[in-house]
Write a protein that holds these residues in place. Structure first.
Motif, PDB file in Angstrom:
ATOM      1  N   LEU A  46       0.824  -1.202   0.000  1.00  0.00           N
ATOM      2  CA  LEU A  46       0.000   0.000   0.000  1.00  0.00           C
ATOM      3  C   LEU A  46       0.861   1.256   0.000  1.00  0.00           C
ATOM      4  O   LEU A  46       0.654   2.174  -0.807  1.00  0.00           O
ATOM      5  CB  LEU A  46      -0.927  -0.012   1.214  1.00  0.00           C
ATOM      6  CG  LEU A  46      -1.847   1.206   1.394  1.00  0.00           C
ATOM      7  CD1 LEU A  46      -2.757   1.352   0.190  1.00  0.00           C
ATOM      8  CD2 LEU A  46      -2.656   1.075   2.667  1.00  0.00           C
ATOM      9  N   LEU A  47       1.833   1.304   0.894  1.00  0.00           N
ATOM     10  CA  LEU A  47       2.693   2.484   0.971  1.00  0.00           C
ATOM     11  C   LEU A  47       3.522   2.660  -0.294  1.00  0.00           C
ATOM     12  O   LEU A  47       3.726   3.785  -0.767  1.00  0.00           O
ATOM     13  CB  LEU A  47       3.603   2.371   2.197  1.00  0.00           C
ATOM     14  CG  LEU A  47       2.891   2.417   3.562  1.00  0.00           C
ATOM     15  CD1 LEU A  47       3.888   2.233   4.692  1.00  0.00           C
ATOM     16  CD2 LEU A  47       2.138   3.728   3.735  1.00  0.00           C
ATOM     17  N   THR A  48       3.997   1.540  -0.859  1.00  0.00           N
ATOM     18  CA  THR A  48       4.775   1.634  -2.094  1.00  0.00           C
ATOM     19  C   THR A  48       3.920   2.172  -3.238  1.00  0.00           C
ATOM     20  O   THR A  48       4.353   3.048  -4.002  1.00  0.00           O
ATOM     21  CB  THR A  48       5.329   0.250  -2.465  1.00  0.00           C
ATOM     22  OG1 THR A  48       6.139  -0.225  -1.380  1.00  0.00           O
ATOM     23  CG2 THR A  48       6.179   0.328  -3.718  1.00  0.00           C
ATOM     24  N   GLY A  49       2.691   1.662  -3.366  1.00  0.00           N
ATOM     25  CA  GLY A  49       1.806   2.146  -4.428  1.00  0.00           C
ATOM     26  C   GLY A  49       1.459   3.609  -4.263  1.00  0.00           C
ATOM     27  O   GLY A  49       1.498   4.382  -5.231  1.00  0.00           O
ATOM     28  N   LEU A  50       1.133   4.014  -3.030  1.00  0.00           N
ATOM     29  CA  LEU A  50       0.798   5.410  -2.785  1.00  0.00           C
ATOM     30  C   LEU A  50       1.991   6.322  -3.058  1.00  0.00           C
ATOM     31  O   LEU A  50       1.845   7.404  -3.641  1.00  0.00           O
ATOM     32  CB  LEU A  50       0.314   5.580  -1.349  1.00  0.00           C
ATOM     33  CG  LEU A  50      -1.043   4.945  -1.017  1.00  0.00           C
ATOM     34  CD1 LEU A  50      -1.373   5.151   0.439  1.00  0.00           C
ATOM     35  CD2 LEU A  50      -2.140   5.518  -1.894  1.00  0.00           C
ATOM     36  N   ALA A  51       3.163   5.901  -2.612  1.00  0.00           N
ATOM     37  CA  ALA A  51       4.350   6.725  -2.839  1.00  0.00           C
ATOM     38  C   ALA A  51       4.650   6.867  -4.325  1.00  0.00           C
ATOM     39  O   ALA A  51       4.990   7.956  -4.814  1.00  0.00           O
ATOM     40  CB  ALA A  51       5.553   6.121  -2.115  1.00  0.00           C
ATOM     41  N   ALA A  52       4.513   5.764  -5.079  1.00  0.00           N
ATOM     42  CA  ALA A  52       4.785   5.826  -6.517  1.00  0.00           C
ATOM     43  C   ALA A  52       3.784   6.737  -7.230  1.00  0.00           C
ATOM     44  O   ALA A  52       4.161   7.580  -8.056  1.00  0.00           O
ATOM     45  CB  ALA A  52       4.738   4.412  -7.119  1.00  0.00           C
ATOM     46  N   VAL A  53       2.491   6.584  -6.896  1.00  0.00           N
ATOM     47  CA  VAL A  53       1.484   7.428  -7.546  1.00  0.00           C
ATOM     48  C   VAL A  53       1.681   8.884  -7.170  1.00  0.00           C
ATOM     49  O   VAL A  53       1.587   9.791  -8.020  1.00  0.00           O
ATOM     50  CB  VAL A  53       0.074   6.938  -7.157  1.00  0.00           C
ATOM     51  CG1 VAL A  53      -0.984   7.915  -7.637  1.00  0.00           C
ATOM     52  CG2 VAL A  53      -0.188   5.563  -7.764  1.00  0.00           C
ATOM     53  N   ALA A  54       1.947   9.141  -5.878  1.00  0.00           N
ATOM     54  CA  ALA A  54       2.141  10.524  -5.449  1.00  0.00           C
ATOM     55  C   ALA A  54       3.355  11.147  -6.138  1.00  0.00           C
ATOM     56  O   ALA A  54       3.313  12.309  -6.570  1.00  0.00           O
ATOM     57  CB  ALA A  54       2.306  10.572  -3.931  1.00  0.00           C
ATOM     58  N   MET A  55       4.425  10.383  -6.288  1.00  0.00           N
ATOM     59  CA  MET A  55       5.632  10.921  -6.926  1.00  0.00           C
ATOM     60  C   MET A  55       5.396  11.212  -8.403  1.00  0.00           C
ATOM     61  O   MET A  55       5.692  12.308  -8.897  1.00  0.00           O
ATOM     62  CB  MET A  55       6.786   9.928  -6.754  1.00  0.00           C
ATOM     63  CG  MET A  55       8.097  10.395  -7.356  1.00  0.00           C
ATOM     64  SD  MET A  55       9.428   9.208  -7.074  1.00  0.00           S
ATOM     65  CE  MET A  55       9.536   9.258  -5.304  1.00  0.00           C
ATOM     66  N   VAL A  56       4.815  10.204  -9.116  1.00  0.00           N
ATOM     67  CA  VAL A  56       4.578  10.404 -10.550  1.00  0.00           C
ATOM     68  C   VAL A  56       3.546  11.504 -10.775  1.00  0.00           C
ATOM     69  O   VAL A  56       3.734  12.393 -11.613  1.00  0.00           O
ATOM     70  CB  VAL A  56       4.122   9.085 -11.192  1.00  0.00           C
ATOM     71  CG1 VAL A  56       3.721   9.299 -12.644  1.00  0.00           C
ATOM     72  CG2 VAL A  56       5.237   8.056 -11.110  1.00  0.00           C
ATOM     73  N   GLY A  57       2.447  11.461 -10.020  1.00  0.00           N
ATOM     74  CA  GLY A  57       1.420  12.482 -10.178  1.00  0.00           C
ATOM     75  C   GLY A  57       1.912  13.861  -9.813  1.00  0.00           C
ATOM     76  O   GLY A  57       1.603  14.851 -10.487  1.00  0.00           O
TER      77      GLY A  57
END
Length: 468
Positions: free
Chosen positions: A12-23
């Motif tokens: 969950l944290l990895t997915g959120l961090a990746a989306v937040a960074m790319v977005g």
């Protein structure tokens, strides 16, 4: 916290961090790109207008009183028809806010020539604003603070339009000159223009930015849901595999060493399960070998102990074993005031048997006498070969008359055995002495008293039982 929960949180944290960074990077990059495009287009529009204005009148001062710059821009746009402006044109070529004396061609009474008060911020032409046929964001509506201000200066860098930042006629500072763009008229520099201010999004642009934020939020939500789903699926499989291992380990801890867990796939958990199965099999095999070795050692130890307390010829207990246990029986009899009888017997003329019939015959006699004595003993009785042709017996819980009667029965059995089967001329008898008085003090003392009675039996004719 369980491993399954940790795995889900990690995904969950990895997915959120990746989306937040790319977005976040996409959002910042888009806003910067829009700012750059709008700023450049506004600068080009303002440059073209200023170039045409100065080209028409020759200089800013020559235009004074003939046509204000704001009016010129309105006329210029009207001449261009209803062609829709490109993104960001609306309001982007406007010069700064009005300042006294900044317009060319000022009316009488003005301190400095320039356009009428309030008309120095040049906006887009009023009229139809049909949408463009490209994918750039639409222009903002008229009204409100323009997103950019432009500063205009003459060829000597004296401010003509201050953009709300400089007074008319003052020298443009070096910091503003480095971004200034020269306006060429007839091959010479007629003016310099420079943008002033930062990007101020319009309402429509804010709507686009809000839409991007909503898309980013939706992406984060979808990524979180996907991470949770993947976490549940993957952690369930991992947890199931690990539960097999933990259950097998608990079973091994309980003593069941041979365990098998299913090997699924070719990942690290499968390798761990395969290694565990091999280890369990080897450990169980080693344990079985160790148990067998332990049993062998115990059997050998028991055999050694028996050899140490048994007579090899007659298979009866030996003298050392008798002395140890007779002492225990004596102590028990004294403590509980129970009867105890001690017997010592000797084969009559045994030396003559060895000399007359051979030592092999003597050994056969000893074995048979030992078998007769052992087969007529109770489990609580103690019988042993004491040495040579002597045998000793301890009868616990037995009074002297009963012990004497039992010894006489044994004597008759020995005498009545068919010794002729061993040798035609062989005859065997035994003399015995029986003692049962605990007042002797020790088991050894009682045995000495019995030996004295045996000597009496020998003296009185042998093949008899003497007791006292």
């Amino acid at each position: 916290m369980s491993l399954r929960t940790k795995f889900m949180l990690a995904l969950l944290l990895t997915g959120l961090a990746a989306v937040a960074m790319v977005g976040g990077l996409a959002y910042v990059g888009m806003t910067k790109k829009v700012d750059v495009i709008r700023r450049q287009h506004a600068a080009d529009t303002f440059y073209e207008g200023m170039s045409a204005y100065l080209q028409k009148y020759g200089s800013w001062q020559a235009a004074g009183g003939q046509e204000a710059f704001d009016e010129f821009m309105h006329s210029r746009r009207g001449a261009q028809g209803n062609r829709p402006p490109p993104p960001g044109q609306d309001g982007e070529e406007r010069p700064g806010p009005p300042q006294g004396g900044e317009r060319p061609g000022a009316r009488q009474g003005d301190d400095h020539p320039g356009p009428p008060q309030g008309e120095e911020r040049q906006g887009p032409p009023q009229g139809d604003e049909s949408p463009r046929g490209d994918d750039r964001p639409p222009p903002p509506r008229r009204g409100g603070e323009p997103p950019y201000h432009f500063i205009a200066a003459d060829q000597d860098y004296r401010v003509l339009l201050g953009g709300g930042a400089y007074r008319h006629g003052e020298l443009l500072p070096e910091s503003a000159r480095k971004d200034a763009r020269a306006v060429m008229v007839n091959g010479r520099v007629a003016a310099y223009i420079s943008p002033e201010g930062v990007f101020t999004p319009s309402k429509q642009e804010m709507q686009y930015i809000d839409a991007m934020r909503e898309a980013l939020l939706a992406g984060v939500t979808a990524a979180a849901a996907l991470a949770v789903l993947l976490g549940v699926l993957l952690s369930r499989g991992l947890s199931r595999k690990l539960s097999h291992l933990t259950g097998a380990v608990r079973a091994m801890h309980g003593g069941s060493l041979l365990q098998r867990v299913p090997v699924e796939g070719k990942d690290e958990v499968a390798a761990l399960a395969s290694a565990f199965n091999d280890m369990s099999e080897q450990l169980a095999r080693s344990h079985e070998e160790l148990k067998e070795s332990h049993q062998t050692i115990l059997a050998q130890a028991e055999q050694m102990r028996e050899l140490s307390v048994r007579d090899a010829l007659t298979k009866l207990h030996n003298r050392r074993h008798f002395d140890e246990h007779a002492t225990t029986l004596f102590s028990h009899a004294v403590r509980h005031k129970r009867p105890l009888s001690v017997v010592i017997g000797d084969i009559d003329f045994f030396k003559r048997i060895n000399d007359q019939f051979s030592h092999a015959t003597g050994d056969a006699v000893l074995r048979q006498v030992g078998e007769i004595l052992r087969s007529h003993m109770r489990l609580s009785d103690l019988v042993a070969r004491y040495g040579g042709e002597e045998f000793v017996i301890a009868f616990p819980e037995t009074e002297l008359p009963q012990a004497a009667a039992l010894c006489d029965k044994l004597r008759n059995l020995i005498e009545g055995f068919p010794w002729h089967e061993v040798h035609p001329d062989l005859k065997v008898t035994m003399s015995m002495g029986v003692y049962a008085d605990l007042a002797a003090g020790t088991a050894e003392a009682m045995l000495q008293k019995a030996d004295a009675l045996l000597y009496r039996a020998k003296q009185t004719g042998r093949n008899r039982v003497c007791f006292a």
